[in-house]
Design an enzyme around this catalytic site. Structure first.
Site, PDB file in Angstrom:
ATOM      1  N   ASP A 200      35.800  44.727  39.362  1.00 28.99           N
ATOM      2  CA  ASP A 200      37.023  44.397  38.614  1.00 28.99           C
ATOM      3  C   ASP A 200      37.975  43.679  39.562  1.00 28.99           C
ATOM      4  OD1 ASP A 200      35.836  46.140  36.812  1.00 28.99           O
ATOM      5  OD2 ASP A 200      37.726  47.080  36.229  1.00 28.99           O
TER       6      ASP A 200
ATOM      7  N   LYS B 151      40.176  43.203  31.223  1.00 24.45           N
ATOM      8  CA  LYS B 151      40.870  44.509  31.263  1.00 24.45           C
ATOM      9  C   LYS B 151      42.372  44.314  31.153  1.00 24.45           C
ATOM     10  CE  LYS B 151      41.339  48.648  34.103  1.00 24.45           C
ATOM     11  NZ  LYS B 151      41.422  49.138  35.475  1.00 24.45           N
TER      12      LYS B 151
ATOM     13  N   LYS C 277      38.375  45.982  27.940  1.00 20.88           N
ATOM     14  CA  LYS C 277      38.518  47.240  28.685  1.00 20.88           C
ATOM     15  C   LYS C 277      40.002  47.568  28.775  1.00 20.88           C
ATOM     16  CE  LYS C 277      37.824  49.367  33.222  1.00 20.88           C
ATOM     17  NZ  LYS C 277      37.154  49.285  34.537  1.00 20.88           N
TER      18      LYS C 277
HETATM   19  O1  G3H Z   1      42.031  51.966  34.989  1.00 19.77           O
HETATM   20  C1  G3H Z   1      42.508  53.077  35.207  1.00 19.77           C
HETATM   21  C2  G3H Z   1      43.929  53.308  35.322  1.00 19.77           C
HETATM   22  O2  G3H Z   1      44.369  52.601  36.433  1.00 19.77           O
HETATM   23  C3  G3H Z   1      44.317  54.732  35.521  1.00 19.77           C
HETATM   24  O3  G3H Z   1      44.494  55.324  34.303  1.00 19.77           O
HETATM   25  P1  G3H Z   1      45.027  56.843  34.247  1.00 19.77           P
HETATM   26  O4  G3H Z   1      46.464  56.788  34.638  1.00 19.77           O
HETATM   27  O5  G3H Z   1      44.802  57.270  32.832  1.00 19.77           O
HETATM   28  O6  G3H Z   1      44.225  57.609  35.223  1.00 19.77           O
END
Ligand code: G3H
Length: 238
Positions: free
Chosen positions: A93, A157, A185
């Site tokens: 990513d 994303k 995503k």
């Molecule tokens: O891609 C993931 C996010 O950066 C973190 O998400 P989260 O705050 O729900 O852990």
């Protein structure tokens, strides 16, 4: 209704905070492997460890590149991609250069997206571009998403999770610009009503959800499925 294992495969578990210790990375990685999520993402310094723990499993070794600002030079991003592949990364990513997009330097943004897509493809890895929707206008979201689609990245994303979380409008704009093999995503899950939120997101066309909470959500989903199945066996009240 998704099976529990299908639901688990909707998650890219991510542990990305800058103060994360090796033991936290290792424990998270073992949970990601045991819950058989889609991928386990860390920042590049942890990739060799993650690749070792996940060896032989069906969980992708995720690497968050140019994280979280995306402002590294193209050469630095290229070196990050090269090293991530070399040490076992199988899902990359990369944050786009947000400032360049907003300055109208579309050629730079597109060059970096093409580089990620091509290098990942050649290295047998998945590619995902992070566009950080909270900073972008609808038109910029559409432009960045289309670039990902045009270069055949696997996912676009919404965000890194370190800035603004996406809202419904962001998802609608991205979804309308998606096509081909490229899917959506989403980053981050709200702390309250989290299970319901994930089910709604998947219903909205989100293909993958990135969050540190993936194992807890899988546990909640398993309980939800078991409760629904038990309810079906109870005769309906008249
Ligand atoms: O891609 C993931 C996010 O950066 C973190 O998400 P989260 O705050 O729900 O852990």
């Amino acid at each position: 209704m998704l099976s529990v294992s299908e639901y688990a495969k909707k998650f890219d578990m991510a542990v990305l905070a800058q103060d994360t210790t090796e033991s936290v990375i290792r424990t998270g990685c073992e949970r990601a492997r045991d819950y058989r999520v889609a991928a386990y993402y860390t920042t590049p310094t942890w990739t060799p460890l993650v690749a070792e723990v996940l060896r032989g499993s069906d969980v992708h070794v995720g690497v968050a590149l140019a994280f979280p600002y995306g402002t590294q030079t193209t050469r630095t991003k290229e070196a990050e991609i090269h090293e991530a592949l070399e040490v076992g990364g199988t899902a990359l990513d990369m944050v786009i250069n947000i400032g360049a997009l907003k300055s109208g330097d579309l050629a730079l943004v597109e060059r970096e997206i093409a580089m990620l897509a091509d290098r990942a493809r050649d290295g047998g890895a998945l590619s995902k571009v992070i566009i950080e929707v909270g900073f972008l206008t609808d038109e910029e979201i559409r432009t960045a998403t289309r670039m990902g689609v045009d270069h055949g990245v696997d996912h676009v994303k919404t965000a890194t999770g370190s800035a603004v979380l996406p809202d419904v409008r962001h998802l609608e704009v991205m979804t309308s610009a998606l096509g081909g093999r490229t899917r959506l995503k989403l980053s981050g899950v709200p702390r309250t009503f989290a299970l319901a939120a994930t089910l709604w997101m998947l219903d909205m066309g989100v293909d993958l959800i990135g969050t540190r909470s993936a194992p807890d959500l899988v546990d909640q989903y398993r309980a939800h499925v078991e409760k629904s199945q038990a309810a079906e066996k109870i005769p309906a009240r008249v």
